[in-house]
Motif scaffolding. Structure first.
Motif, PDB file in Angstrom:
ATOM      1  N   CYS A 199       0.836  -1.213   0.000  1.00 44.77           N
ATOM      2  CA  CYS A 199       0.000   0.000   0.000  1.00 44.77           C
ATOM      3  C   CYS A 199       0.866   1.256   0.000  1.00 44.77           C
ATOM      4  CB  CYS A 199      -0.940  -0.002   1.200  1.00 44.77           C
ATOM      5  SG  CYS A 199      -2.169  -1.294   1.088  1.00 44.77           S
ATOM      6  N   LEU A 200       1.979   1.203   0.752  1.00 40.45           N
ATOM      7  CA  LEU A 200       2.874   2.370   0.801  1.00 40.45           C
ATOM      8  C   LEU A 200       3.391   2.703  -0.605  1.00 40.45           C
ATOM      9  CD1 LEU A 200       4.600   4.430   2.455  1.00 40.45           C
ATOM     10  CD2 LEU A 200       6.366   2.688   2.564  1.00 40.45           C
ATOM     11  N   ILE A 201       3.878   1.657  -1.290  1.00 44.24           N
ATOM     12  CA  ILE A 201       4.425   1.884  -2.646  1.00 44.24           C
ATOM     13  C   ILE A 201       3.326   2.401  -3.577  1.00 44.24           C
ATOM     14  CG2 ILE A 201       5.433   0.732  -4.665  1.00 44.24           C
ATOM     15  CD1 ILE A 201       6.867  -1.136  -2.610  1.00 44.24           C
ATOM     16  N   LEU A 202       2.142   1.819  -3.458  1.00 42.38           N
ATOM     17  CA  LEU A 202       1.047   2.251  -4.346  1.00 42.38           C
ATOM     18  C   LEU A 202       0.579   3.667  -4.014  1.00 42.38           C
ATOM     19  CD1 LEU A 202      -1.029  -1.046  -4.627  1.00 42.38           C
ATOM     20  CD2 LEU A 202       0.376   0.020  -6.382  1.00 42.38           C
ATOM     21  N   TRP A 203       0.603   4.035  -2.739  1.00 43.57           N
ATOM     22  CA  TRP A 203       0.192   5.386  -2.371  1.00 43.57           C
ATOM     23  C   TRP A 203       1.241   6.417  -2.790  1.00 43.57           C
ATOM     24  CZ3 TRP A 203      -2.081   3.313   2.778  1.00 43.57           C
ATOM     25  CH2 TRP A 203      -3.470   3.189   2.666  1.00 43.57           C
TER      26      TRP A 203
ATOM     27  N   ALA B  43      -2.384   9.840   2.850  1.00 42.57           N
ATOM     28  CA  ALA B  43      -1.632   8.575   2.790  1.00 42.57           C
ATOM     29  C   ALA B  43      -0.482   8.598   3.799  1.00 42.57           C
ATOM     30  CB  ALA B  43      -1.109   8.353   1.382  1.00 42.57           C
ATOM     31  N   VAL B  44       0.102   9.772   4.009  1.00 35.74           N
ATOM     32  CA  VAL B  44       1.183   9.895   5.004  1.00 35.74           C
ATOM     33  C   VAL B  44       0.643   9.503   6.378  1.00 35.74           C
ATOM     34  CG1 VAL B  44       2.771  11.489   6.148  1.00 35.74           C
ATOM     35  CG2 VAL B  44       2.366  11.693   3.703  1.00 35.74           C
ATOM     36  N   VAL B  45      -0.527  10.033   6.692  1.00 35.75           N
ATOM     37  CA  VAL B  45      -1.140   9.710   7.981  1.00 35.75           C
ATOM     38  C   VAL B  45      -1.432   8.213   8.047  1.00 35.75           C
ATOM     39  CG1 VAL B  45      -3.156  10.124   9.448  1.00 35.75           C
ATOM     40  CG2 VAL B  45      -2.114  12.012   8.206  1.00 35.75           C
TER      41      VAL B  45
END
Lengths: 492, 404
Positions: free
Chosen positions: A60-64, A404-406
């Motif tokens: 999810c991190l990479i996709l965000w 997304a950071v949050v």
């Protein structure tokens, strides 16, 4: 064919092929990497569920960050992948769409839809500029303050969207061509920066704070009041407005002597608006009532409940139609929030957050010790932790969506708060505040993107002063954490 | 022009399929009358002589040719077609060769609607189907050997078929023969679009229904956006009717447009369409060869592939033009295109024209790798689908429609 035109990409076909298909191949690669990762044995000290949650988190991190697929779809993927990997049952994973924060932000979006639809937004913006602007400097200040104030009441991107035509009109009144005048550039940046600064003050300015609240509630069952949030943020926002004014007036040359043309244009626009309609009056009344209840009865009555009640009243008086709501509400963000909260809960329940907290627990202590030894600065490790987390959030928010950071950082921060036996609510501020202060790049935040889209700003007009603002904002935040938070009783 | 040209004595044409093709196109062939009685295929040809006056033969080295055989001048032809035990022999004054006959489609006499027979609007040459929506007269003058298999004709007809009828017609053709390439011609060139907007619904429908390559024959439009649209709507290749580029002197090739403007538009077309897929007719016969050569140089210089055509076989006869005189021009086209590195794979096995790649026969070149690739792309089962599929993929990647 009549309302569209054809554009043929004339680059070499290999270049076209790569540029049009790289997303697919990257997604394929990411899929294989993810499969290989979750198929491998778990890391030492981490449960199999926790290890799979690491995979889901990085996916999810990479996709965000890359936005290979839309943010909202990544949110949906998060909800689907958690039960698929066996981290938690599907029924539980999908239940996080029912979180209070999701419905609070839905209510806030519907309210802002009503403000936009009735034209109240434009009227309020013009109200701030009423009475004639006396000097170019005063106009910059007024734009900063008015966009910041309105961003306290509705999402900052919506404020930027209705403010942009007004600023464009001002630039035309000054007979500026795109890229033409230094002062013209200042006006666009004042609007964007005002939105960013105002957006962090309340829960209504953007999605970050409600999402932080949702994750906090889900992971710790704790809450932050509307007024409590404001007490912490106003102290940061007010000096930031002053700093923004100084940076804008010193960095950009004011190459106009009079703003009479702008006054005339604003007056004409005000006349065009006509008298305040009943719809605008109703929306203003309902908004003021909602803000009152959020501020003074929010914790007891529930922020989401107040938002929904306000929406019901809007529809009772037929101020907006469902079609307007469908048009104005950013449904994708709501989907993203459900996924983000689910992912955070999955990281917590699988033991991943605790594992990460244990791994990184000692670094702030080591840094605090070195600061003491080398520079004679005595700061607690918890303060170092805040400084580091806010710096990471500020850095990440320039590259990815603020929300997304949050979504990716707050669960970890809450885990660290548990390890340090800190009040986890502090972490909502430490992560969500810097996540909203993205001044540097047009991609960082919709307000800057809209200002850039006007065609009046060059990228260097955003980069250099934006970097100055980012550094000052972070320093101010660090000072607020050090001196203001203890004053409010926020101990660490 | 002569440095890479390989002249061949008239008697040796049988040793070179290119020369043989050109000579057959100019002189026609005499068909042994017994073939009409014995051969079913030729009976079919005889059934509808008015619809298709030419006989399609396959010469050695898979060289397809559309040969006049009914016209009066063919009685003087040195070539005669005979048949024995199911084999057909083409004989000349001294030599002979075994050839194949492309079966004449059985559907020419069938009707598309109450007014139009299939043969009025469509002609098949192997996998190459030519549709003339302007109807019978245009098709006849365009492809019929009586007015010249090498000739072009102005598009003066009018619409005779609806989109659905065209799709039905192609479905009917496909039941009998595989289709690799469809040629669609605009029937009028009014307006700044060069005629492309008239045939746009047909192009879109054909591309949506069949996996084939589509060549459109239109006039050069006045605006570049029309060229973009031509590509976006589904045309894989375009053949522009330019007429003469160099011979006009003070007279511009199109009203209100200079040669430089034409070349500018063509350059744009070349940058939009796949390499080697922009073609243009260059007429020859009534003007000096030097001018033709200059036109070839101009077109190949901007990577447009010239298709040499004569202004009717009557002109050839009047001027007394022979294969030996015309052959160097075809060789020159091949060499110029090769020098300009223009791909010659598109539409290279066409019976009614001497394709630029067939110019190799006149220059003595034998590009084995190119020919192997060409044979692959033109193979019926895989190559044709791949060619059309790649062309469609290329379009999908490069075309974007944005709101104004």
């Amino acid at each position: 064919m009549t309302d569209s035109r054809v554009i043929i990409d004339r680059r070499p076909i290999t270049v076209v092929f790569i540029s049009r298909t790289y997303r697919f191949f990257l997604l394929l690669l990411l899929g294989f990497a993810f499969y290989a990762f979750v198929s491998a044995p778990p890391w030492a000290g981490l449960s199999p569920e926790g290890y799979k949650a690491v995979g889901a988190f990085f996916l999810c991190l990479i996709l965000w960050v890359t936005q290979l697929i839309p943010l909202a779809i990544t949110g949906l993927l998060a909800v689907a992948i958690v039960p698929l990997l066996g981290i938690m049952p599907a029924k539980q994973a999908f239940s996080y769409f029912g979180n209070d924060a999701v419905f609070f932000i839905l209510g806030a979006f519907i309210l802002s839809a009503a403000i936009l639809k009735t034209g109240l937004s434009t009227r309020l913006a013009l109200l701030f500029l009423k009475g004639g602007v006396r000097s170019p400097r005063q106009l910059i200040w007024r734009i900063l303050v008015s966009s910041a104030f309105l961003s306290c009441l509705m999402p900052e991107h919506a404020v930027a969207a209705f403010f942009l035509p007004i600023i464009l009109e001002m630039a035309r009144a000054l007979e500026y061509e795109p890229f033409g005048g230094s002062y013209g550039r200042t006006l666009f940046l004042a609007m964007a920066w005002g939105c960013i600064i105002g957006g962090v003050v309340t829960f209504l300015g953007g999605g970050r704070a409600p999402l932080a609240l949702g994750i906090l509630k889900e992971l710790t069952d704790q809450d932050i009041g509307f007024l409590d949030w404001m007490k912490t943020t106003v102290v940061l926002a007010v000096p930031m407005l002053g700093v923004a004014f100084v940076v804008l007036t010193f960095y950009f040359r004011i190459d106009v002597e009079s703003v009479e043309g702008i006054n005339r244009a604003l007056e004409a626009r005000r006349k065009k608006l006509g008298m305040t309609s009943w719809g605008e009056k109703w929306v203003l009344l309902i908004l003021l009532l909602a803000v009152y209840f959020w501020m003074f009865h929010g914790l007891k009555a529930g922020l989401a409940n107040i938002a929904i009640a306000a929406v019901v009243i809007l529809f009772t008086f037929k101020v907006v139609s469902w079609k307007d709501v469908e048009e104005y509400v950013n449904w994708g963000i709501i989907l993203m929030y459900g996924g983000a909260i689910c992912l955070g809960r999955a990281m917590d329940s699988s033991g991943l957050i605790e594992w990460i907290a244990q791994k990184f627990l000692h670094y702030p202590e080591i840094i605090a010790t070195h600061l003491g030894n080398w520079f004679g600065i005595g700061v607690p490790a918890t303060y170092v932790l805040f400084v580091l987390l806010s710096l990471v959030a500020l850095f990440l928010t320039e590259m990815m969506s603020n929300s997304a950071v949050v979504a990716v950082l707050l669960p970890v921060a809450i885990g660290l708060a548990h390890s340090y036996q800190l009040d986890p609510r502090l972490m909502a501020y430490v992560v969500a505040l810097p996540a909203g202060l993205a001044f540097l790049l047009p991609i960082s935040t919709p307000a800057v993107a809209l200002a850039y889209s006007s065609g009046y700003l060059r990228i260097k007009d955003i980069l250099i002063p934006g970097l100055m603002m980012n550094i000052i904002a972070w320093l101010l935040l660090v000072l607020v954490m050090k001196f203001w938070w203890p004053y409010l009783g926020m101990r660490y | 022009m002569t440095e890479t040209f390989r002249p061949i004595p008239e008697g040796d044409y049988f040793k070179n399929p290119g020369y043989l093709k050109l000579d057959l196109m100019l002189n026609g062939v005499r068909v042994d009358p017994s073939l009409f009685q014995k051969s079913l295929i030729l009976k079919e040809y005889r059934l509808s002589p008015s619809l298709c006056g030419n006989l399609d033969l396959i010469l050695p080295e898979e060289t397809h040719v559309s040969v006049p055989y009914q016209e009066e001048f063919t009685i003087h032809s040195p070539y005669k077609l005979r048949g024995l035990h199911g084999k057909y022999t083409l004989s000349g004054r001294e030599h002979s060769a075994v050839v194949k006959i492309v079966p004449h489609p059985s559907f020419y006499d069938e009707r598309v609607n109450s007014a139009v027979r299939i043969g009025d609007v469509a002609q098949c040459h192997g996998g190459y189907v030519s549709l003339a929506l302007g109807g019978h007269r245009y098709l006849q003058s365009h492809l019929n050997g009586s007015s010249g298999a090498l000739s072009t004709a102005p598009a003066t007809g009018r619409l005779v078929l609806s989109v659905d009828e065209v799709i039905g017609l192609l479905d009917r053709i496909r039941k009998e023969t595989a289709i690799d390439v469809i040629t669609l011609s605009a029937w009028s060139a009014k307006g700044e679009d060069g005629g492309i907007l008239q045939i746009e619904p047909y192009i879109r429908a054909i591309k949506a229904s069949f996996n084939v390559l589509l060549l459109v024959e239109v006039h050069l439009p006045n605006v570049r956006s029309m060229i973009d649209q031509t590509y976006a709507m589904g045309a894989d290749s375009v053949c522009y009717h330019l007429g003469n580029l160099c011979s006009h002197g003070d007279q511009p090739p199109a009203p209100g447009r200079s040669t430089e403007q034409e070349l500018h538009l063509l350059r744009h077309a070349v940058s939009i369409f796949p390499p080697g897929s922009i073609l243009s007719h260059i007429t020859m016969g009534s003007r000096p060869f030097a001018e033709v050569i200059e036109d070839i140089g101009l077109l190949t210089g901007i990577k447009v592939l010239p298709i040499l055509t004569v202004e009717g076989l009557e002109v050839v006869r009047q001027k007394g033009l022979t294969t030996a005189q015309l052959a160097p021009l075809f060789g020159y086209v091949y060499n110029a295109a090769k020098r300009a590195k223009i791909t010659m794979n598109w539409f290279s096995r066409l019976a009614p024209f001497v394709a630029p790649i067939e110019g190799r026969f006149f220059s003595g070149d034998s590009p084995k790798l190119k020919l192997a690739l060409l044979n692959f792309y033109q193979s019926r089962f895989l190559g044709g689908s791949i060619s059309a599929g790649l062309s469609n993929l290329r379009r999908k990647l490069r075309v974007r429609e944005v709101k104004k």
